[in-house]
Design a protein around this motif. Sequence first.
Motif, PDB file in Angstrom:
ATOM      1  N   ALA A 141       0.965  -1.269   0.009  1.00 38.00           N
ATOM      2  CA  ALA A 141      -0.135   0.069   0.046  1.00 38.00           C
ATOM      3  C   ALA A 141       0.830   1.289   0.003  1.00 38.00           C
ATOM      4  N   LEU A 142       1.882   1.334   0.561  1.00 34.25           N
ATOM      5  CA  LEU A 142       2.744   2.240   0.606  1.00 34.25           C
ATOM      6  C   LEU A 142       3.286   2.963  -0.876  1.00 34.25           C
ATOM      7  N   GLN A 176       9.050   6.145  -0.135  1.00 32.54           N
ATOM      8  CA  GLN A 176       7.988   5.041   0.007  1.00 32.54           C
ATOM      9  C   GLN A 176       8.796   3.588  -0.536  1.00 32.54           C
ATOM     10  N   ASP A 178      -0.033  11.366   4.390  1.00 34.22           N
ATOM     11  CA  ASP A 178      -0.871  10.293   4.361  1.00 34.22           C
ATOM     12  C   ASP A 178       0.379   9.186   4.486  1.00 34.22           C
ATOM     13  N   VAL A 179       1.537   9.403   3.592  1.00 34.11           N
ATOM     14  CA  VAL A 179       2.113   8.114   3.768  1.00 34.11           C
ATOM     15  C   VAL A 179       3.463   8.318   4.992  1.00 34.11           C
ATOM     16  N   THR A 203       1.924   8.716   8.013  1.00 28.76           N
ATOM     17  CA  THR A 203       0.889   8.190   8.886  1.00 28.76           C
ATOM     18  C   THR A 203       1.047   6.679   8.719  1.00 28.76           C
ATOM     19  N   ARG A 204       1.052   6.058   7.561  1.00 29.68           N
ATOM     20  CA  ARG A 204       1.306   4.783   7.317  1.00 29.68           C
ATOM     21  C   ARG A 204       2.528   4.162   7.717  1.00 29.68           C
ATOM     22  N   GLU A 225       2.628   3.980  11.535  1.00 29.70           N
ATOM     23  CA  GLU A 225       1.773   3.036  12.031  1.00 29.70           C
ATOM     24  C   GLU A 225       2.828   1.644  11.883  1.00 29.70           C
ATOM     25  N   ALA A 226       3.434   1.595  10.582  1.00 27.13           N
ATOM     26  CA  ALA A 226       4.330   0.179  10.371  1.00 27.13           C
ATOM     27  C   ALA A 226       5.349   0.130  11.592  1.00 27.13           C
ATOM     28  N   TRP A 252       2.267   5.197  17.359  1.00 29.00           N
ATOM     29  CA  TRP A 252       0.788   5.365  17.153  1.00 29.00           C
ATOM     30  C   TRP A 252       0.574   7.021  17.429  1.00 29.00           C
ATOM     31  N   ALA A 302       1.879   8.619  14.357  1.00 25.17           N
ATOM     32  CA  ALA A 302       0.909   8.574  13.256  1.00 25.17           C
ATOM     33  C   ALA A 302      -0.376   9.430  13.392  1.00 25.17           C
TER      34      ALA A 302
END
Length: 682
Positions: free
Chosen positions: A2-3, A308, A344-345, A347-348, A351-352, A356, A359
């Motif tokens: 998704a990244l 990414q 957005d990237v 944030t992901r 999260e990875a 938290w 994120a």
Amino acid sequence: MALLLSLLCAPRQTCRSLAQVLLLGLLSLPASAAPLPSDSLRQALRTASSDTDRVKTTLRLSAALVATDTAQASQYAHQALALSRRVGYQYGAAFSWLQLCTLAIIRHDNAAAAYYGAQAQAVADALQRRAPAAPRLRRLRASIANNRGNVADHLGQYEASTRYYLQAADLLLQLGDSRTLLTVYCNLGNSFQVLGQPAQAVRYWRQAVALGAGPPAAAELLPVYLQLASWHLAKGRTDSAGLALQAARPLARPGSLYTGEYYGTLAQYYLAGKQLPAARQAFDQAMPYLASKGALSYQAKVLLGLGQLDAQAGDLAQARSRLQRSLVLSEQLADPQQMLENLDVLTRVEEAAGQWQAALGYLQRSQRLRDTLAGTAVREQINQLETRYRTRQQAQQLQAGRQLQHAQQVALTQQRQLNTIYLVLLGVLTVGGILGLLLLRYRQRLARRVRAQEQTLLTTRAMLQGQDEERRRVARDLHDGLGGMLSAVKLYLSSIRTRGGLPAESAPLFDQSIDHLDSSIAELRRVARNLMPEALLTFGLAPALHDLCQAVQQAGAVPVQLTTHGLTPRLAPATEIELYRIVQELLTNSLRYARAGQILVQLMRHDDELHLVVEDDGQGFDASTSKPGVGLRSVQARAQYLGGNLQIQSQPGQGTSVSLELRLPAAVPAPVASHPLTPSNS
């Protein structure tokens, strides 16, 4: 995975960003000699004999530093402006404003670029009133128009940018400046692409390639090839994009203004092919060039792509660092869309990494930015609705006054209208009857015309099939019949010579007869091949076209560049024959009438679509008024037989371009024979 979503969807954005930095101002500086190294220019600046020469040398020094140090280039441009205004050198002031506009465009500083462009235009307008026909003034005005088009591109005003580019193109056509014109054509192609007119865009890009073709290739062709590559990537045509990048590779030298964009586009090409290590290497190669010339917007996109890729490889720390740098650049440029992508990237990524809290912070920032953008859009809609309401209210009041005046007029004329209404009805019925009769006759004529066109098409098909069959029969009879007989005669004569029954004084004449017989056999075989080429029947269309272009090049001493793609498996035999005849006739026309210096032949197939383009840089003709000759009528008949769309574009002095687009039926499998000539490019 998704990244990588936004990264793999980036070719269209890359195409637009590339066009926004295609600059013309640097190509029109007031200098007659070729660009010198910066050290030599500094020495020339110290030894300049006059203020005018000092201004020109300072501007040339600024231009030489654009690709490596935009900050120092800007300092020299300001020095040239100050000196020009102090000594009253208006041309120097105009070119100084233009150079500052160019540097602001590279920095993505739209407000400064718009201001500098307006100042350059004001000085040029003052010069226009004094000497309107001066060539260097036309070149200056063309440069200003092109740069203002670039500013409009950055602001999303694509209709305005198109008007500026067309103005620049008109001025350059008057000057005959083809090398500079190709850059404007590239910009025009981008504007038409964004406006949703891809056919116009590709036409201008191809014209740009034609203007810069020939050895050595023009350095200005680099952004044109990158534009074409990005367009092909957006269409999913990675093979065509690869060909464009291959042509751009020799032009992407370290001193070029667009070397960073070349590596960025190359990275997008590798991403489309899922070659992630190669894409990372290309992104890394792009960054130093982009940083040296201060292209912040493109740097932000490249850093986003690298971040990414790092996240995909599991290096979350490196990904976080690059994404944060990209976010800082996007904030400096006030680019909300780029900021949203970075947030957005990030944030992901957080999260990875299990961060938290971080994120959540990035997510909240992105939500606030989206709300801000949505609120701005809502306010603009409300303002537009309010304006429309007020306009409608004023229109209604005006309409009410008109209706009252009309009612008064109706009351005065109603009695007279009642007396004439029956005459009007009678006239309407009469006119209706006449129109009905005319419509019936028109439909009858239309039906006859359709039947005649169908009969003409059937006749044309039968004629073309008959011609091809007759050519095959004549070629076979010549080769197998008369050719065999001549070969037998040669054998008999050779046996007479070997038996020694020939007088010595007749031996030279006898040998000369056998030589003439060999020449006759060779000429017979050449005629048979022209009637129906053996390579076309045995090996297919691509080898046959290769042989044809080589023969034309050898016969006419004109370079012929052939590009083919997607011709395996082979086309239907009838389609191959008609396409071969069309190319043969167009090459003959180019050699016979156009006086071309170079001919380009492209035959590309994507799935069930086939595109044929034959272009030359000859003397051209007025396609809107000239009647087609026998050759072009034959080409039109064959295109109609194939069910294709044939377009002929030509202007006096601008060459000729003939393109054919058709949809192929289902392919018929055919065995592929070995042949020494199976090129995809020649």
